[in-house]
Each structure stands twice: as C-alpha cells, then as structure tokens.
Design an enzyme around this catalytic site. Structure first.
Site, PDB file in Angstrom:
ATOM      1  N   SER A 196       4.499   4.229  -1.217  1.00 14.04           N
ATOM      2  CA  SER A 196       4.556   3.106  -2.138  1.00 14.04           C
ATOM      3  C   SER A 196       5.325   3.507  -3.401  1.00 14.04           C
ATOM      4  O   SER A 196       6.477   3.910  -3.312  1.00 14.04           O
ATOM      5  CB  SER A 196       3.130   2.632  -2.443  1.00 14.04           C
ATOM      6  OG  SER A 196       3.144   1.353  -3.045  1.00 14.04           O
ATOM      7  N   GLU A 323       2.464  -5.021   5.710  1.00 17.31           N
ATOM      8  CA  GLU A 323       2.224  -4.360   4.436  1.00 17.31           C
ATOM      9  C   GLU A 323       1.304  -5.157   3.502  1.00 17.31           C
ATOM     10  O   GLU A 323       0.308  -4.641   2.998  1.00 17.31           O
ATOM     11  CB  GLU A 323       3.559  -4.117   3.714  1.00 17.31           C
ATOM     12  CG  GLU A 323       4.506  -3.153   4.408  1.00 17.31           C
ATOM     13  CD  GLU A 323       4.245  -1.703   4.039  1.00 17.31           C
ATOM     14  OE1 GLU A 323       3.275  -1.425   3.306  1.00 17.31           O
ATOM     15  OE2 GLU A 323       5.033  -0.849   4.493  1.00 17.31           O
ATOM     16  N   HIS A 419      -0.567  -1.998   4.266  1.00 15.68           N
ATOM     17  CA  HIS A 419      -0.166  -1.010   3.269  1.00 15.68           C
ATOM     18  C   HIS A 419      -1.222   0.084   3.159  1.00 15.68           C
ATOM     19  O   HIS A 419      -2.417  -0.208   3.088  1.00 15.68           O
ATOM     20  CB  HIS A 419       0.016  -1.718   1.930  1.00 15.68           C
ATOM     21  CG  HIS A 419       0.801  -0.973   0.908  1.00 15.68           C
ATOM     22  ND1 HIS A 419       2.103  -0.575   1.121  1.00 15.68           N
ATOM     23  CD2 HIS A 419       0.478  -0.547  -0.353  1.00 15.68           C
ATOM     24  CE1 HIS A 419       2.552   0.036   0.032  1.00 15.68           C
ATOM     25  NE2 HIS A 419       1.590   0.075  -0.865  1.00 15.68           N
TER      26      HIS A 419
END
Length: 509
Positions: A196, A323, A419
């Site tokens: 990320s 995600e 995610h």
C-alpha cells in the site's frame, strides 16, 4: 531501552553492540527489536532530514520494539503511540545467521496511508522468511505531518525537506548498507518491499537519486495511486495549520505538538469524509502522500518508471483482486449506493461514462456500491500496480506481475481477496490470530500451502531475482495466487480493458 554486559549472541554495529532473543516460533532465528538507525526527529531536529543515531557503551538489549511514530491509530496486537515517545526511528532484524554468512536481505516498509502503522504489527513477523534463508529488516519512519507535511522555510533557516518519511527510509537503508553484514546479511543483495503506502514509498525510492545503489530489488504489494503535488501539499499544510490554530509557517508549525498536528490532521480528514461535495478526498480522505515534483523526487513513480528511472532494480509486483472491499468493510471509505452518486464519483475523478458502463457489463447483478468498490480499487491499487510493472518492463527493467485472488466462504458475507489479505501469506503469518479477520478465520491446509508458496517466491526473488514465473516483458502470464487451481485469470484480466481505453488518472491527496 537497557544496556547490559552479557556477551552471548552479540552483534556489533557502528554505533555499538546489540543482542536479541531466539524467535519464539523458530529458535534457529535470532530477533533483535528496536535498534536505532537515526536520532529522534524532534526538538531541534523536528521537520529536518534524519540525523545519525547516538552511539552507546556496553551491549544494548534489543528485546522490545521501539516506539511507533505519532498517530491516532490503535491496531490489534501492535503498540500505540504515546505523546512523549520520540525515539521512533528504529528497525528490527530477524536473522538465521551471523557475521560472514552473506545472506540475501529483505527490508520491509509498512503501509497505512502514510498516517498509521508500524513495524511491530504481528503480520510482519520475519521468522518464517528468515527460516527460508533471508535476513529480514522491518522499520518505523515518520508518518502524517511529521513525515509528509510540507513545512515552509524562509531566509537563512535550515530547510525542512519534503518527504521526510522517505528520507527516513533511505537512512534505514544506509544503516543496512553499512551494518547488516554483522547480522549475516549481504549488503549487495538487498530487496526493499512494501504494501500500500509502503509499496508506493518503495516505488518512490526507485526514482530517488539519494537511494540509488542502496538496494538491488523491489517488491510492491498494492501500490497506491496517490502522490501529492507541491500545490496540493501546500494546501494541506494550510488546512492542518488552521485546524491546529497556528500559522502555516515553520515557527507556527513547530510550535504545535506532534499530538496537536495528529489531531488537526484527523479533523481535516473528517471534514472531507463528512462532506459529499468536497471532491475526490470525500471518498477516502487520505490527505498525505509523497510530494512529487520537488527536490529529491522530481517525478511521480509511474512517470519515473516509464522514463526508465530505476530500471537497474529488479521489480516484483502483486495486487489483490478486490482491493477496496476491505476499506468498505472497516468503514473507512464513503458509501456510493445510487447511480447518481456513482456518476458524481466518476466526475470527481475525471472518469468517462464508458468506464462505468464497462464495469456494469462485467459485473451483472452487482449493486451500485459493489461496482463503485471495484472501480475505485482498480483505479487506486490494481491498475496502478500493474502499470508500474509494465512501465518498468517497457523501459528495460526486469519485472514480474502477480495477483492475489484467494477468497473464503463462511458465515455471513464472503471474505474477499481484499486489500492487505495477501501480506500474511507472503510473511507466512497466517496462523496469527490478529490476521484472522483478513482471512475469514483460522487458516486451513490450503491456506498454509498458499503461504508456503508465496514465502518461497519472496525468498527466491530476494536471493536470485527470479520468483518462479516469466517476466512481464517476455509475455509471461500474471501469476495467480489462490488456494484453488489457477483458472480465474481471465475474469480478472477483463477489468483491465476499460482502463486501457479510458486512461488512468494520477491522483493527488
């Protein structure tokens, strides 16, 4: 942190001797926590480039993680920041060896939207990877305004550089360059990895001259499409200063305590979150990011990769198939539940109507919020990550691309390939209770097998530059990470075509 004189298991660094403990999960691995790589960035050093850490006498007992950077987050199983904690620039090491072993090194940079997270999160435990022959390093760096806020300086004042969080990461890599051999690491075989905001940090490091030569390989998991411009960074400073009740000047900002700036940043983010008419920041009010177009980082990562900057670094990229569903599940992003709201979202992000129509066709029966999450996740993470790998390959670099699509059924809503879900598999920490929310419960045999395959790919890439599948430039298929036999690639690839037609907007927090 104490200093004592025991001599067993001692490693000698330039600043002094350190000792650790056998890793609880593998006594053949030694773990050392909280080693300072730079001085505390406060007092006279606040908002400045990182300074060298002070040396010490005797043997430093590195049994506990160092303090985390100023933040308001409280993460499961992780330490929290307390006002007054200042010695935040520290790193941790898991090593299966010692001086003279020359093992490949993996340096991990955590995510957290540049405002939260730390190296002490349980899913970042390096024991399993160290057991595969790596020396694993995780690190803390400045976050939020302390790390990424723009600080004006005038006259003869010492400049306060932008991207101080990235400069901290470079200081940690310099520490690795000169000290990792004492722990059995090979300074010529360093891989920097992140997820990320940590992945985009790594992509920025690949584009920064100051980081050149400090690492040989890079791993990006779900890189985020968000770099500030000098103009947007200056606006954020003005907003945060106003919320803190201080002038947007060096003197004003340095007069505000770290907690005051954390609280002010949260207030600014909450303003955007609660105002549907506030533009792109309303949907996910992450107000900080690396500032591109300034000294040290002249280009955003995607532009820099396309120009061949950093082409000498081998690159491995992964993103998850769904995600943004995680952000929706934890309530950190706006809901979009009507076609009218979706059209406003598209307009706010300069997306053509044709892209929304394509996703509707690709997701028959999906509700509006699901289509919104799919578009937003691909724009912010999936498509951006894929383009980083492809741009790097087109410019002459070695690049590998993979996609994590593991899902899990169970009670209630399905656990998606969202995610962060891939990281416990890559670290081999799927059995840690703190990550079971990401996994949908304790892992099964197929999950443990997937973790074994992913940790091996990381270890192989760090050691040789080859994770085990063909490079992007050679037309190699995207590597699919799943507990089921590979067979779902076509479904996920279909979502890339609309972006090729529509173009990908580069976002500025």
């Amino acid at each position: 942190m104490g200093v004592f004189t025991a001599r067993a298991g001692v490693f000698t660094t330039r600043a002094g001797a350190v000792t650790g403990r056998p890793a609880p999960r593998d006594p053949g691995v030694t773990v050392l926590r909280g080693i300072p790589y730079a001085a505390p960035p406060f007092g006279a050093d606040r908002f400045r480039s990182p300074r060298p850490a002070a040396s010490w006498d005797g043997v430093r007992d590195c049994a506990v993680f160092g303090p985390v950077a100023p933040q308001s987050a409280e993460l499961p199983g992780s330490p929290v920041w307390s006002p007054g904690d200042e010695d935040i620039l520290s790193l941790n090491i898991w090593t299966p060896g010692g001086s003279g072993d020359a093992l490949p090194v993996l340096v991990w940079i955590h995510g957290g939207a540049y405002v939260f997270g730390s190296s002490a999160q349980p899913d970042f435990d390096g024991t399993v990877l160290a057991g595969r022959g790596l020396v694993v390093v995780t690190l803390n760096h400045r976050l939020g305004f302390e790390g990424f806020g723009h600080v004006p300086t005038t006259g003869d004042a010492e400049p306060c550089p932008d991207n101080r969080g990235l400069l901290d990461q470079i200081a940690a890599l310099r520490w690795v360059r000169y000290d990792i051999a004492a722990f059995g690491g090979d300074p010529a075989r360093v891989t920097v990895a992140g997820q990320s905001s940590g992945a985009t940090s790594v992509a920025c490091l690949m584009a920064m001259e100051e980081a050149r030569g400090l690492f040989r390989r890079a791993v990006l998991h779900s890189a985020v499409n968000a770099c500030a411009t000098p103009e947007s960074a200056a606006r954020t400073t003005a907003e945060v200063a106003a919320a803190a009740g201080v002038p947007a000047t060096y003197d004003g900002l340095v007069s505000a305590s770290p907690k005051a700036l954390v609280d002010a940043s949260d207030q600014v983010a909450e303003h955007y979150r609660s105002d549907p008419g506030s533009g792109p920041r309303h949907y996910d009010p992450a107000i900080y990011g690396p500032v591109a177009g300034v000294a040290g980082l002249p280009l955003d990562p995607l532009t820099a990769h396309a120009a061949g900057t950093g082409r000498e670094v081998d690159l491995m990229v992964c993103h998850t198939g769904e995600e943004y569903w995680l952000l929706d599940a934890v309530g950190s992003c706006a809901k979009v539940t009507t076609e009218e709201q979706l059209a406003v979202f598209a307009s706010d992000h300069r997306l053509p109507r044709s892209l929304l129509d394509a996703y509707r066709a690709l997701m028959p029966g999906a509700c509006v919020n699901e289509r919104y999450l799919a578009v937003y996740g691909d724009m912010l993470f999936g498509e951006y990550s894929s383009r980083l790998a492809e741009s790097h390959a087109r410019a002459g670099g070695r690049a590998y691309l993979s996609r994590f699509v593991r899902q899990r059924g169970g009670r209630g809503e399905r656990v998606r390939a969202w995610h962060c879900a891939d990281i416990p598999f890559a670290f081999g920490t799927v059995d840690d209770e703190s990550v079971h929310f990401l996994l949908g419960g304790p892992p099964g045999a197929a999950d443990r097998d997937l973790a074994r395959r992913m940790t091996q790919a990381w270890a192989d890439f760090a050691a040789t530059g080859d994770p085990g599948w063909p490079q992007v430039a050679s037309g190699g298929a995207v590597r699919i990470w799943d507990t089921r036999p590979e067979g779902t690639r076509g479904r996920w690839d279909a979502f890339r075509s609309p972006w090729r037609a529509a173009g990908l907007p580069l976002l500025a927090p």
